[in-house]
Design an enzyme around this catalytic site. Sequence first.
Site, PDB file in Angstrom:
ATOM      1  N   GLU A 442      57.072  27.990  15.303  1.00 14.61           N
ATOM      2  CA  GLU A 442      56.443  26.883  14.571  1.00 14.61           C
ATOM      3  C   GLU A 442      57.474  25.941  13.968  1.00 14.61           C
ATOM      4  OE1 GLU A 442      53.571  26.150  14.968  1.00 14.61           O
ATOM      5  OE2 GLU A 442      52.843  28.049  15.759  1.00 14.61           O
TER       6      GLU A 442
HETATM    7  C1  LIG Z   1      57.352  35.100  19.907  1.00 13.18           C
HETATM    8  C2  LIG Z   1      57.254  33.616  20.043  1.00 13.18           C
HETATM    9  C3  LIG Z   1      56.009  33.021  20.042  1.00 13.18           C
HETATM   10  C4  LIG Z   1      55.892  31.644  20.240  1.00 13.18           C
HETATM   11  N1  LIG Z   1      54.649  31.081  20.354  1.00 13.18           N
HETATM   12  C5  LIG Z   1      54.555  29.804  20.770  1.00 13.18           C
HETATM   13  C6  LIG Z   1      53.288  29.240  21.094  1.00 13.18           C
HETATM   14  O1  LIG Z   1      52.249  29.888  20.968  1.00 13.18           O
HETATM   15  N2  LIG Z   1      53.247  27.966  21.554  1.00 13.18           N
HETATM   16  C7  LIG Z   1      54.364  27.216  21.700  1.00 13.18           C
HETATM   17  O2  LIG Z   1      54.256  26.075  22.130  1.00 13.18           O
HETATM   18  N3  LIG Z   1      55.588  27.720  21.392  1.00 13.18           N
HETATM   19  C8  LIG Z   1      55.711  28.992  20.943  1.00 13.18           C
HETATM   20  N4  LIG Z   1      56.933  29.527  20.648  1.00 13.18           N
HETATM   21  C9  LIG Z   1      58.116  28.696  20.799  1.00 13.18           C
HETATM   22  C10 LIG Z   1      58.776  28.374  19.472  1.00 13.18           C
HETATM   23  O3  LIG Z   1      58.022  27.434  18.757  1.00 13.18           O
HETATM   24  C11 LIG Z   1      60.194  27.900  19.797  1.00 13.18           C
HETATM   25  O4  LIG Z   1      60.917  29.061  20.167  1.00 13.18           O
HETATM   26  C12 LIG Z   1      60.866  27.217  18.636  1.00 13.18           C
HETATM   27  O5  LIG Z   1      60.255  25.992  18.355  1.00 13.18           O
HETATM   28  C13 LIG Z   1      62.364  26.960  18.909  1.00 13.18           C
HETATM   29  O6  LIG Z   1      62.561  26.401  20.163  1.00 13.18           O
HETATM   30  P1  LIG Z   1      63.618  27.063  21.172  1.00 13.18           P
HETATM   31  O7  LIG Z   1      63.298  28.497  21.268  1.00 13.18           O
HETATM   32  O8  LIG Z   1      63.642  26.262  22.400  1.00 13.18           O
HETATM   33  O9  LIG Z   1      65.005  26.955  20.426  1.00 13.18           O
HETATM   34  P2  LIG Z   1      65.974  25.681  20.451  1.00 13.18           P
HETATM   35  O10 LIG Z   1      65.179  24.440  20.212  1.00 13.18           O
HETATM   36  O11 LIG Z   1      66.833  25.744  21.647  1.00 13.18           O
HETATM   37  O12 LIG Z   1      66.846  25.943  19.151  1.00 13.18           O
HETATM   38  C14 LIG Z   1      67.941  26.869  19.139  1.00 13.18           C
HETATM   39  C15 LIG Z   1      68.676  26.729  17.808  1.00 13.18           C
HETATM   40  O13 LIG Z   1      69.169  25.395  17.677  1.00 13.18           O
HETATM   41  C16 LIG Z   1      68.695  24.814  16.474  1.00 13.18           C
HETATM   42  N5  LIG Z   1      68.415  23.405  16.703  1.00 13.18           N
HETATM   43  C17 LIG Z   1      67.729  22.856  17.734  1.00 13.18           C
HETATM   44  N6  LIG Z   1      67.659  21.537  17.591  1.00 13.18           N
HETATM   45  C18 LIG Z   1      68.293  21.216  16.458  1.00 13.18           C
HETATM   46  C19 LIG Z   1      68.540  20.001  15.758  1.00 13.18           C
HETATM   47  N7  LIG Z   1      68.096  18.829  16.192  1.00 13.18           N
HETATM   48  N8  LIG Z   1      69.244  20.057  14.599  1.00 13.18           N
HETATM   49  C20 LIG Z   1      69.665  21.237  14.118  1.00 13.18           C
HETATM   50  N9  LIG Z   1      69.460  22.418  14.730  1.00 13.18           N
HETATM   51  C21 LIG Z   1      68.771  22.411  15.876  1.00 13.18           C
HETATM   52  C22 LIG Z   1      67.433  25.586  16.121  1.00 13.18           C
HETATM   53  O14 LIG Z   1      67.153  25.531  14.726  1.00 13.18           O
HETATM   54  C23 LIG Z   1      67.784  26.991  16.609  1.00 13.18           C
HETATM   55  O15 LIG Z   1      68.514  27.658  15.630  1.00 13.18           O
HETATM   56  C24 LIG Z   1      57.061  30.872  20.375  1.00 13.18           C
HETATM   57  C25 LIG Z   1      58.314  31.487  20.323  1.00 13.18           C
HETATM   58  C26 LIG Z   1      58.413  32.839  20.174  1.00 13.18           C
HETATM   59  C27 LIG Z   1      59.782  33.472  20.145  1.00 13.18           C
END
Ligand SMILES: Cc1cc2nc3c(=O)[nH]c(=O)nc-3n(C[C@H](O)[C@H](O)[C@H](O)COP(=O)(O)OP(=O)(O)OC[C@H]3O[C@@H](n4cnc5c(N)ncnc54)[C@H](O)[C@@H]3O)c2cc1C
Length: 601
Positions: A442
């Site tokens: 989220e």
């Molecule tokens: C168990 C689980 C359930 C989920 N359920 C859903 C769901 O139902 N529907 C859905 O759509 N998604 C879902 N998600 C996805 C979840 O919302 C994303 O994992 C989350 O938003 C982070 O995206 P990412 O994993 O691509 O990480 P990334 O965006 O790659 O981020 C990796 C790291 O980089 C940091 N970062 C990224 N961009 C920036 C920035 N601009 N400035 C500073 N720091 C940054 C982040 O804070 C993080 O620490 C789920 C994830 C999990 C693990």
Amino acid sequence: MTDTLINRRDLDFLLYDVMDTASLSERDRFSEHSRETFDAVIETADRMAREKFAPHNSEADKQEPRFVNGQVEMLPEVKEAFKAYAEAGFIAGRFDYELGGMQLPESVIAACNGFFTAANPGTAGYPFLTTAAADLIKVFGSDEQKAKYLPPMLDGRYTGTMALTEPHAGSSLSDIRTSASPTDDGHYLIKGAKIYISGGEQSISDNIVHLVLARIKGAPPGVKGISLFIVPKFLTDDRGGVTGRNGVALAGLIHKLGYRGTTSTALSFGDDAPCHGYLVGEPHQGLKYMFQMMNEARLGVGFGAAVIGYRGYLHSLEYAKERLQGRKPSESDPTKPPVPIIEHADVRRMLLAQKAYVEGGLALCLYGARLVDDQNSHPDATIREEAGKLLDLLTPIMKAWPSEYGTRANDLAIQVYGGAGYTREYPVEQCWRDNRLNPIHEGTNGIQALDLLGRKVWQDRSHGLQLLMQRMQVDLEAATTSRCQQWALSLSETLQRAVKVTQDLGAALQKESPDRVLANASCYLHLFGHICVAWMWLRQANQAEILLADAGYAEAERNFLEGKLQAARYFFHWELPTVAQDIVLLQNRDDTCLEMRAEWF
Ligand SMILES: Cc1cc2nc3c(=O)[nH]c(=O)nc-3n(C[C@H](O)[C@H](O)[C@H](O)COP(=O)(O)OP(=O)(O)OC[C@H]3O[C@@H](n4cnc5c(N)ncnc54)[C@H](O)[C@@H]3O)c2cc1C
């Protein structure tokens, strides 16, 4: 192992003594309710959570859902619990009577959901997502969409999902690529891939309603070109009869650290068969609509994190009273019997920290639920508007603080158990693994920090921040005993320093690169999170003092109230001072992290 999910006296104290939830029944919307009906529904939730959700929590963690012969295999108890939740009317709990709902305040339904999450966060995920998806269709869907999807979602025949994330686009939703091509008969064909979609495939419902973000061909780049679509797993006619399988398919199940009972799915759209999608509202407004669901989900994440923290705290508290080990430093006779570990000051430190985090976090989340109620149903339009602004400002804090500190509480619960805490024989390691998701999904807490410092604080000329300070002022002035006044003074001083640093950061944002000003946004989130939780502890302490003044209370009640005051003291002595570090880093706009280079690591 304790079967208490949330201490009922504590919940009553927060709901009724601190937040005055009973008075909501005076509002038109809740006029058919009373404290008695609120209590009855909370009692049902507590009982159902203990009887239907808690018993398979550990088993669902051990036996993750599996993909076998094109079907998801999962414990039958998950479906039974989902069905019981739906039949008791909880999916539709906050919806209008006309929709088959109970028209309950958010404060009450959030409290109910607290029991389900504390009992079994994995199973609770399915109905929670369904409610949130139904809510979004109710607000932004067409009459036809509402008629088709709301009844089966609200009675539990269909479930809902939110499908935003793509393999290359998580935090940065502006980069999503899933496409939507218009067809001649008014709907769209969806093509693309989504990942991590919770509940994206399962074996508990007749149909799944995916709410999918996609770009209509030719849409502008970035967030302004994102639209929202309903993509059902099964296509249906107007009477709900299945007419065919839609082209959304499970590409794989994802295996995780915790929350194992909720399926995490990779979904493909339009790969093997056409995938039909139905536009919700206007084109290109999808992210705005989805934010309603995300904001709701963010409050839910904070709430869930607080109660999973709470559950771990209760387990470790019980263990600490029973586990015998060692003697007090003042006892030099080794033949004396060992004491329960709760007698050791360091164990009390770990228990008090947990209590301060989880009860403070729960208070913050219940305050958020109350703001939702005020925004939706307060008779005074100004208060409705103010509640909306406060909610907007506080959402990143209400998501991030409990998820950070609820998980920290679970970490301390493991420590209280010692070696036993590290084994799978005891429940606290699962609490920690489940909770560890909450700072990530989220919108990661890093993204929440940027949202707070980069956007929310400045919105509407910082009116939200001014409102927050006014609300805090009321409770600062309500402190009447010397200890509460002392805590009020330290909160007031910290707040003044935070306001000064905010003004300086605002001025810097006008002159300097936002890269530098926002580089320490997580310190700002921590600073404001701690201030808000300190405020929640002051509110609880003020109320505890009022109740303690009544000498007629029995010992158990006096113990409860003294416990509240000691936890408030802990927060003010041990926690609030830690923000001094944040203030210094923010004031100096410390660029240590910003200036570090990738090649220097
Ligand atoms: C168990 C689980 C359930 C989920 N359920 C859903 C769901 O139902 N529907 C859905 O759509 N998604 C879902 N998600 C996805 C979840 O919302 C994303 O994992 C989350 O938003 C982070 O995206 P990412 O994993 O691509 O990480 P990334 O965006 O790659 O981020 C990796 C790291 O980089 C940091 N970062 C990224 N961009 C920036 C920035 N601009 N400035 C500073 N720091 C940054 C982040 O804070 C993080 O620490 C789920 C994830 C999990 C693990």
